[in-house]
Design a protein around this motif. Structure first.
Motif, short mmCIF file in Angstrom:
data_model
loop_
_atom_site.label_atom_id
_atom_site.label_comp_id
_atom_site.label_asym_id
_atom_site.label_seq_id
_atom_site.Cartn_x
_atom_site.Cartn_y
_atom_site.Cartn_z
N ALA A 170 0.83 -1.21 0.00
CA ALA A 170 0.00 0.00 0.00
C ALA A 170 0.87 1.26 0.00
CB ALA A 170 -0.93 -0.01 1.21
N MET A 171 1.93 1.26 0.77
CA MET A 171 2.82 2.41 0.82
C MET A 171 3.54 2.59 -0.52
SD MET A 171 2.58 3.99 3.69
CE MET A 171 4.10 4.95 3.72
N THR A 343 8.33 -12.68 0.30
CA THR A 343 8.86 -12.06 -0.91
C THR A 343 7.82 -11.27 -1.69
OG1 THR A 343 8.47 -14.12 -2.15
CG2 THR A 343 10.65 -13.82 -1.18
N LEU A 344 6.55 -11.33 -1.31
CA LEU A 344 5.50 -10.65 -2.07
C LEU A 344 5.76 -9.17 -2.29
CD1 LEU A 344 2.06 -12.17 -0.97
CD2 LEU A 344 3.28 -12.48 -3.12
N PRO A 345 6.15 -8.38 -1.26
CA PRO A 345 6.31 -6.94 -1.49
C PRO A 345 7.51 -6.60 -2.36
CG PRO A 345 6.09 -7.45 0.86
CD PRO A 345 6.37 -8.72 0.15
N TYR A 346 8.44 -7.55 -2.56
CA TYR A 346 9.69 -7.24 -3.26
C TYR A 346 9.94 -8.22 -4.40
CZ TYR A 346 9.81 -4.94 1.21
OH TYR A 346 9.45 -4.19 2.30
N GLY A 347 8.87 -8.63 -5.05
CA GLY A 347 8.98 -9.56 -6.17
C GLY A 347 7.95 -9.24 -7.24
N ALA A 350 4.30 -7.43 -7.20
CA ALA A 350 4.07 -5.99 -7.21
C ALA A 350 3.56 -5.50 -8.57
CB ALA A 350 5.35 -5.25 -6.83
N HIS A 351 3.91 -6.23 -9.65
CA HIS A 351 3.52 -5.72 -10.96
C HIS A 351 2.01 -5.65 -11.11
CE1 HIS A 351 2.34 -9.71 -12.37
NE2 HIS A 351 1.98 -9.19 -13.52
N GLY A 352 1.29 -6.58 -10.50
CA GLY A 352 -0.16 -6.55 -10.59
C GLY A 352 -0.75 -5.36 -9.86
N VAL A 353 -0.18 -5.02 -8.71
CA VAL A 353 -0.68 -3.90 -7.91
C VAL A 353 -0.42 -2.57 -8.64
CG1 VAL A 353 -0.56 -2.77 -5.67
CG2 VAL A 353 -0.21 -5.24 -5.83
N PHE A 354 0.79 -2.41 -9.17
CA PHE A 354 1.11 -1.18 -9.88
C PHE A 354 0.31 -1.08 -11.19
CE2 PHE A 354 4.67 -1.17 -7.01
CZ PHE A 354 5.03 0.17 -6.89
N ARG A 355 0.07 -2.20 -11.83
CA ARG A 355 -0.68 -2.17 -13.09
C ARG A 355 -2.12 -1.75 -12.86
NH1 ARG A 355 1.05 -6.74 -16.69
NH2 ARG A 355 2.68 -5.19 -17.10
#
Length: 376
Positions: A170-171, A343-347, A350-355
């Motif tokens: 979220a951050m 590893t979720l926040p740094y793998g 993240a591309h799905g969240v940013f997309r």
């Protein structure tokens, strides 16, 4: 009188500068304008500052259609390669917006070997803990894995990690969102962004026939395997949520029967995840290096491998619940789950969240007046 907001000018990095170069050429050509949302969004701009480059890079779904259609791609001297340039910026976006910032470097180290080593290390730790109790190989009455690891211990291990993952992502997206300055989101824009994200609309190459893989042939395989993976993950998450409601709200203790809602959701989600991850792995191995950033492949494959290991070990655990191998299978499964969440926040997750954030930006932007009067 209110002061106008001043947006600082951020120097472009090397990867961002390459995106600016290729989009400047694309903005003059516009042959690919109907392929995906990137090109209509591009035509609303005459220049591409860092925030806009990051936004457009995350709006790109890497379908490959523009590379195969481009008359300025290599061996032309312009050597335009939109998918590769965008992929490199996306990788930097995740690292630059990571929270805490000091952990952004983990994106470059989060590869296949590290992911599997982490899962194996955590599983070994749990195996040693169970072996010390002398219960590594024994049947558990009713297949109740809480007899191996008490419910309270499981919650104390996973709840803090889950909360940290949610907060860290979220951050990171908040930082990205503030940079692209999208304006106010209407219910209509949110609905469109959710619809496009859930359908993976822009993995159709702009014509409904799918992505280009290793050649000019179109295929919907990437879209379908992404759907298997995403919805499999969501079904497994729903199974966990339902089991939590059973335990805390209804007072029903695990284990639950095969026909119970948590089990049905978990089994269907696990099978879907196995199918999806096997398909994505095959496509990742076969895809031409020009269609992405080869440096990110270890991170991609590490994430795919952890998803597969989590799903497959969960299905094996269910099959072995009535055997003496249950404690062993449980340790392997929990090791995979813990490694995945850590590893979720740094793998690649993240591309799905940013997309989704980029899709929302586009849904908002397209409803605003186009001050350039072009691209409409």
């Amino acid at each position: 009188m209110s002061e106008a907001r001043v947006i600082p000018i951020v120097p472009l990095g090397a990867a961002q500068a390459e995106v600016e170069r290729v989009l400047t050429i694309c903005n003059a050509c516009r042959y690919c304008e109907g392929f995906c949302a990137v090109f209509p969004a591009m035509t609303r701009r005459l220049s591409f500052p860092a925030a806009d480059v990051d936004y457009l890079a995350n709006l790109c779904h890497n379908c490959g259609a523009c590379l195969h259609a481009c008359q300025y791609a290599a061996p032309h001297e312009f050597a335009v390669n939109v998918p590769q340039a965008m992929a490199r910026v996306r990788g930097e976006t995740y690292a630059d917006h990571a929270w805490p910032a000091a952990l952004g470097a983990l994106y470059k180290r989060n590869g296949l070997v590290l992911s599997l080593a982490l899962a194996a290390g955590l599983a070994l730790f749990l195996l040693l803990a169970v072996a010390r109790q002398g219960s590594l190989w024994q049947a558990v009455e009713g297949g109740n894995f809480y007899a191996v690891f008490p419910h309270g211990l499981m919650v104390s291990l996973f709840a803090p990690v889950f909360l940290f993952v949610v907060f860290a992502l979220a951050m990171a997206v908040r930082r990205f969102w503030r940079g692209i300055s999208p304006g106010a989101a209407s219910a209509e824009a949110v609905g469109e962004a959710a619809h496009d994200a859930l359908r993976l609309r822009y993995l159709d190459g702009g014509h409904g026939e799918g992505c280009n893989e290793a050649d000019d042939r179109y295929t919907l395989a990437r879209r379908r395997f992404h759907h298997f993976t995403f919805y499999g993950f969501m079904l497994c998450f729903a199974a966990t949520c339902m089991a939590t409601l059973y335990h805390y709200l209804l007072g029903w203790q695990a284990p639950y029967g095969v026909t119970s809602i948590p089990k049905l959701l978990g089994i269907s989600g696990g099978v879907s995840l196995v199918i999806g991850t096997l398909g994505l792995w095959r496509l990742n191995v076969k895809r031409h290096p020009a269609q992405g950033d080869a440096a990110q492949r270890p991170m991609d494959r590490g994430f795919i491998a952890l998803l597969f290991l989590t799903a497959a070990s969960g299905l094996v655990l269910m099959l072995l619940r009535g055997t003496p191998a249950l404690p062993l299978a449980l340790c392997v499964h929990l090791g995979a789950v813990m490694a995945l969440f850590l590893t979720l926040p740094y793998g690649k997750f993240a591309h799905g969240v940013f997309r989704v954030a980029a899709l929302l930006k586009w849904a908002i932007e397209k409803r605003q007046p186009n001050t350039l009067g072009v691209g409409e």
